[in-house]
Design a protein around this motif. Sequence first.
Motif, PDB file in Angstrom:
ATOM      1  N   ALA A 162       0.855  -1.186   0.000  1.00  0.00           N
ATOM      2  CA  ALA A 162       0.000   0.000   0.000  1.00  0.00           C
ATOM      3  C   ALA A 162       0.894   1.241   0.000  1.00  0.00           C
ATOM      4  N   LEU A 163       0.656   2.124  -0.947  1.00  0.00           N
ATOM      5  CA  LEU A 163       1.428   3.362  -1.019  1.00  0.00           C
ATOM      6  C   LEU A 163       0.986   4.332   0.069  1.00  0.00           C
ATOM      7  N   THR A 164       1.888   5.222   0.435  1.00  0.00           N
ATOM      8  CA  THR A 164       1.531   6.315   1.340  1.00  0.00           C
ATOM      9  C   THR A 164       0.890   7.426   0.518  1.00  0.00           C
ATOM     10  N   LEU A 165       0.270   8.366   1.211  1.00  0.00           N
ATOM     11  CA  LEU A 165      -0.284   9.531   0.519  1.00  0.00           C
ATOM     12  C   LEU A 165       0.801  10.242  -0.282  1.00  0.00           C
ATOM     13  N   ASN A 166       1.973  10.414   0.316  1.00  0.00           N
ATOM     14  CA  ASN A 166       3.057  11.124  -0.364  1.00  0.00           C
ATOM     15  C   ASN A 166       3.602  10.358  -1.557  1.00  0.00           C
ATOM     16  N   GLU A 167       3.697   9.045  -1.432  1.00  0.00           N
ATOM     17  CA  GLU A 167       4.174   8.244  -2.559  1.00  0.00           C
ATOM     18  C   GLU A 167       3.201   8.337  -3.727  1.00  0.00           C
ATOM     19  N   ALA A 168       1.917   8.240  -3.456  1.00  0.00           N
ATOM     20  CA  ALA A 168       0.912   8.361  -4.514  1.00  0.00           C
ATOM     21  C   ALA A 168       0.961   9.758  -5.130  1.00  0.00           C
ATOM     22  N   ALA A 169       1.120  10.774  -4.305  1.00  0.00           N
ATOM     23  CA  ALA A 169       1.196  12.151  -4.804  1.00  0.00           C
ATOM     24  C   ALA A 169       2.399  12.321  -5.735  1.00  0.00           C
ATOM     25  N   ALA A 170       3.531  11.750  -5.366  1.00  0.00           N
ATOM     26  CA  ALA A 170       4.735  11.872  -6.194  1.00  0.00           C
ATOM     27  C   ALA A 170       4.532  11.199  -7.543  1.00  0.00           C
ATOM     28  N   VAL A 171       3.921  10.026  -7.556  1.00  0.00           N
ATOM     29  CA  VAL A 171       3.669   9.319  -8.813  1.00  0.00           C
ATOM     30  C   VAL A 171       2.704  10.113  -9.687  1.00  0.00           C
ATOM     31  N   MET A 172       1.694  10.703  -9.060  1.00  0.00           N
ATOM     32  CA  MET A 172       0.668  11.430  -9.803  1.00  0.00           C
ATOM     33  C   MET A 172       1.086  12.840 -10.187  1.00  0.00           C
ATOM     34  N   GLY A 173       2.157  13.336  -9.595  1.00  0.00           N
ATOM     35  CA  GLY A 173       2.584  14.697  -9.892  1.00  0.00           C
ATOM     36  C   GLY A 173       1.681  15.740  -9.271  1.00  0.00           C
ATOM     37  N   THR A 174       1.190  15.447  -8.075  1.00  0.00           N
ATOM     38  CA  THR A 174       0.289  16.373  -7.398  1.00  0.00           C
ATOM     39  C   THR A 174       0.694  16.474  -5.930  1.00  0.00           C
ATOM     40  N   SER A 175      -0.104  17.146  -5.146  1.00  0.00           N
ATOM     41  CA  SER A 175       0.237  17.368  -3.743  1.00  0.00           C
ATOM     42  C   SER A 175      -0.352  16.293  -2.836  1.00  0.00           C
TER      43      SER A 175
ATOM     44  N   GLN B 177      -2.014  16.950  -0.235  1.00  0.00           N
ATOM     45  CA  GLN B 177      -3.365  17.396   0.101  1.00  0.00           C
ATOM     46  C   GLN B 177      -4.383  16.954  -0.956  1.00  0.00           C
ATOM     47  N   ASN B 178      -4.003  17.043  -2.234  1.00  0.00           N
ATOM     48  CA  ASN B 178      -4.918  16.616  -3.292  1.00  0.00           C
ATOM     49  C   ASN B 178      -5.191  15.118  -3.222  1.00  0.00           C
ATOM     50  N   VAL B 179      -4.152  14.342  -2.982  1.00  0.00           N
ATOM     51  CA  VAL B 179      -4.343  12.897  -2.878  1.00  0.00           C
ATOM     52  C   VAL B 179      -5.204  12.568  -1.665  1.00  0.00           C
ATOM     53  N   LYS B 180      -4.996  13.260  -0.567  1.00  0.00           N
ATOM     54  CA  LYS B 180      -5.810  13.021   0.638  1.00  0.00           C
ATOM     55  C   LYS B 180      -7.286  13.292   0.339  1.00  0.00           C
ATOM     56  N   MET B 181      -7.572  14.381  -0.381  1.00  0.00           N
ATOM     57  CA  MET B 181      -8.945  14.715  -0.741  1.00  0.00           C
ATOM     58  C   MET B 181      -9.542  13.622  -1.641  1.00  0.00           C
ATOM     59  N   LEU B 182      -8.785  13.195  -2.650  1.00  0.00           N
ATOM     60  CA  LEU B 182      -9.263  12.144  -3.550  1.00  0.00           C
ATOM     61  C   LEU B 182      -9.497  10.846  -2.785  1.00  0.00           C
ATOM     62  N   ALA B 183      -8.530  10.496  -1.948  1.00  0.00           N
ATOM     63  CA  ALA B 183      -8.617   9.253  -1.186  1.00  0.00           C
ATOM     64  C   ALA B 183      -9.819   9.262  -0.250  1.00  0.00           C
ATOM     65  N   THR B 184     -10.089  10.381   0.370  1.00  0.00           N
ATOM     66  CA  THR B 184     -11.231  10.497   1.275  1.00  0.00           C
ATOM     67  C   THR B 184     -12.540  10.283   0.517  1.00  0.00           C
ATOM     68  N   LYS B 185     -12.630  10.845  -0.684  1.00  0.00           N
ATOM     69  CA  LYS B 185     -13.839  10.648  -1.508  1.00  0.00           C
ATOM     70  C   LYS B 185     -13.975   9.194  -1.940  1.00  0.00           C
ATOM     71  N   LEU B 186     -12.852   8.577  -2.306  1.00  0.00           N
ATOM     72  CA  LEU B 186     -12.891   7.172  -2.707  1.00  0.00           C
ATOM     73  C   LEU B 186     -13.194   6.269  -1.511  1.00  0.00           C
ATOM     74  N   GLU B 187     -12.738   6.659  -0.339  1.00  0.00           N
ATOM     75  CA  GLU B 187     -13.054   5.900   0.868  1.00  0.00           C
ATOM     76  C   GLU B 187     -14.558   5.952   1.128  1.00  0.00           C
ATOM     77  N   ALA B 188     -15.166   7.112   0.935  1.00  0.00           N
ATOM     78  CA  ALA B 188     -16.616   7.254   1.131  1.00  0.00           C
ATOM     79  C   ALA B 188     -17.399   6.388   0.138  1.00  0.00           C
TER      80      ALA B 188
END
Length: 166
Positions: A55-68, A70-81
């Motif tokens: 399982a990737l960390t928020l920061n690892e996913a952000a680095a792969v995606m080229g985003t922050s 905070q953005n990954v946390k927001m996306l992940a929270t929506k996907l968790e819901a």
Amino acid sequence: MNTYEHIQAPDFIFGALLIVANRMDTQLERTLSKHQITDIQWFLLMVLMRHPNRALTLNEAAAVMGTSHQNVKMLATKLEAKGMLELKKDPKDLRTTRLHLTPRSQAFWADTESDGVAFMATLYAGTTPQEFNQVRQFLTRLMDNLDQMALLSNEKIGNESLEDME
């Protein structure tokens, strides 16, 4: 006569990349709308699917995606819901949040695989292996240059590094 031949190559490429990105985004959104998922949420799930052994960390996913982060946390929270992801604290470091795919996200990939194959086949129709290799090399160079620009920009404004955000 080519409609674009009067445009200098660097200007054409810059504009074309923006247009292609926008049009791909629009087409992908249309394809994914029946699944109530956005293209950027799909991208996060795809990044996580490409790392099946951990399982990737928020920061690892952000680095792969080229985003922050905070953005990954927001996306992940929506996907968790939506039941597609679980955000779990790393037992070895409680400051770190890891992104875990759920059985529902696995089912999503199984359900959408044929749509994805069709989308990619249509998008890349008529493209030769040589063209793929040339574009890959060119885009890799652009991404490396953008990484270098980001590093220089971060040095100038003193932003935190990815490690500091974890």
